[in-house]
Design a protein around this motif. Structure first.
Motif: not given
Length: 464
Positions: A65-79
């Motif tokens: 799970g990733i919080p909704s706020s700032g989701y696209p950036d957080a997902l990109s960093l993880r990938l």
């Protein structure tokens, strides 16, 4: 979604499928899914696992799970860190990974699927042909405007039907004290982060009918058109007169909703269907006896981009579990998967009496985490949406117009991003009055220099 203990999901499958722990450890594939963090998703995953096991295709679903706020950036960093799950939910920033070959072409999988091939909406099919890496089986994500019904009644005005009536209506709302707190502190309308949600209902009123417009015999981007200039001048007026909430640029979707429920703003836009019903349910919870009225857009809705999905699920092209990952997505389009995903939790969102389903009030806060398939393929056993929610979907169908946008080649990605960033920062300067509309020509020059020239040159080679 909530990450959970892997052992608990293995145990759940063992009970459902009647398999031994040793067999599970060896034979049951683990499918990792990264998406928004939502309460109730762990239980949803367990129910999907149990039903798939019963159908003879057991999997272990591991949620990240990733919080909704700032989701696209957080997902990109993880990938980018190399942590790539089997299934990824994107809400932007997917193209850079598609260009790297990380995302699977979904078309062959869908062609041989059991359920998905028949469950898609027409715009899904068009988008997959243009961009086959992302799938989001939902009605087109059009926006609808809503207002509290009691406020509409107190205003003494009819629901607006054209731009002049909309302006009068929003002005009346901003000059009201319908929340009864003795202060004139309500704004007429609010869109979070930027003007995108305003554009959803106001674009056609000013002639912004597509991404690319013909002006003086040539294709130009709508961002630098005379129609865009007229629209921003309108927004500037709304801002100057205190009709548009001046904090819109720093208000995310959570702030927008809070201001709506607490009477700080009269009109907001929400995604048609379940989201509109969530607004309605929460408004009724916070303001007892309240309801929402669906407002018609002044001149239709903005054109729908069919170049690609702007959000959705992708499969990791190098995953060792692609077959199992797609099996999860395909199952969710099945009648059993749709029942689980769309009806929520028995006892909380609905009850069963034999084969009869009764919807509970909490259904208004549930939304499907994965698909809402074409109703010609599967329809729920009961109405899952209120008249307001269903009406918002009807608006999307009534005013549907396909856009002429297209997918950009990778070599233009930096130009597209730079031009968009320049546009968004410039829009705020215009709307806030920092820039006057007399500075439009300078803005156009800046947009072109930021990447617009390269975009326009390419567009004129692909547009008819």
């Amino acid at each position: 979604m909530l990450a959970r203990n892997l052992l608990s999901s293995v145990a759940a499958i063992a009970v459902a499928a009647g398999l031994g722990g040793a067999a599970l450890a060896q034979d049951v594939p683990t499918v990792t899914i990264i998406a928004h963090e939502n309460p109730g998703d762990a239980e949803l995953a367990e129910r999907i696992e149990a039903s798939m096991a019963e159908a003879g295709t057991p999997v272990d679903i591991e949620l990240i799970g990733i919080p909704s706020s700032g989701y696209p950036d957080a997902l990109s960093l993880r990938l980018l860190s190399g942590e790539i799950p089997d299934i990824m939910y994107f809400q932007g920033a997917d193209a850079e990974f598609a260009n790297q070959g990380i995302l699977e072409d979904l078309r062959p999988w869908i062609e041989q699927s059991t359920y998905l091939k028949d469950a898609l909406w027409a715009h899904n099919v068009a988008r997959l042909e243009n961009y086959p890496y992302l799938l989001y089986v939902f009605p087109a994500r059009t926006k609808s405007a809503v207002v509290r019904s009691d406020w509409l009644e107190e205003s003494g005005l009819a629901a607006p039907t054209n731009l002049d009536e909309w302006t009068e209506f929003l002005r009346a709302m901003s000059e009201s004290d319908f929340d009864g707190n003795g202060a004139q502190d309500t704004y007429g309308i609010l869109a979070p982060d930027n003007t995108a949600e305003l554009d959803a209902i106001f674009n056609p009123s000013f002639g912004v009918t597509a991404t690319w417009l013909e002006q003086d015999g040539e294709w130009i981007h709508a961002r630098v058109s005379d129609a865009e200039r007229a629209k921003l001048e309108y927004y500037q007026m709304l801002y100057a007169e205190g009709i548009l909430d001046p904090e819109y640029v720093t208000s995310n979707w959570e702030v927008k909703e809070d201001k709506f429920y607490t009477g700080r703003v009269a009109v907001v836009m929400g995604t048609a269907g379940p989201v509109i019903d969530i607004y309605r349910t929460k408004m009724q919870e916070i303001n007892e006896g309240s309801d929402l009225t669906l407002l018609a857009p002044p001149d239709g809705l903005e054109a729908v981009n069919v170049a690609k999905e702007d959000r959705g699920f992708a499969i990791h092209a190098m995953s060792d579990n692609k077959e199992a990952a797609f099996a999860v997505l395909d199952f969710l389009a099945s009648p059993e998967g749709q029942f689980i995903d769309r009806l929520g939790v028995e006892g909380e969102h609905y009850t069963m009496n034999g084969d009869t389903v009764e919807v509970l009030p909490a259904m208004g806060t549930w939304y499907p985490r994965f698909w809402t398939v074409n109703p010609d393929y599967w329809s729920p056993p009961v109405d899952l949406l209120s008249d307001v929610g269903q009406g918002s979907l009807a608006q999307g169908a009534e005013y549907f117009v396909p856009d002429n946008a297209f997918v950009w080649p990778a070599e233009l990605a930096s130009d597209v991003d730079a031009a968009e960033q320049y546009y968004r920062s410039s829009v705020f300067r215009f709307v806030s009055g920092e820039w006057s509309m007399d500075q439009w020509d300078q803005y156009v020059e800046g947009w072109n220099a930021a990447g617009g020239n390269a975009m326009t040159e390419y567009a004129r080679t692909v547009l008819p």
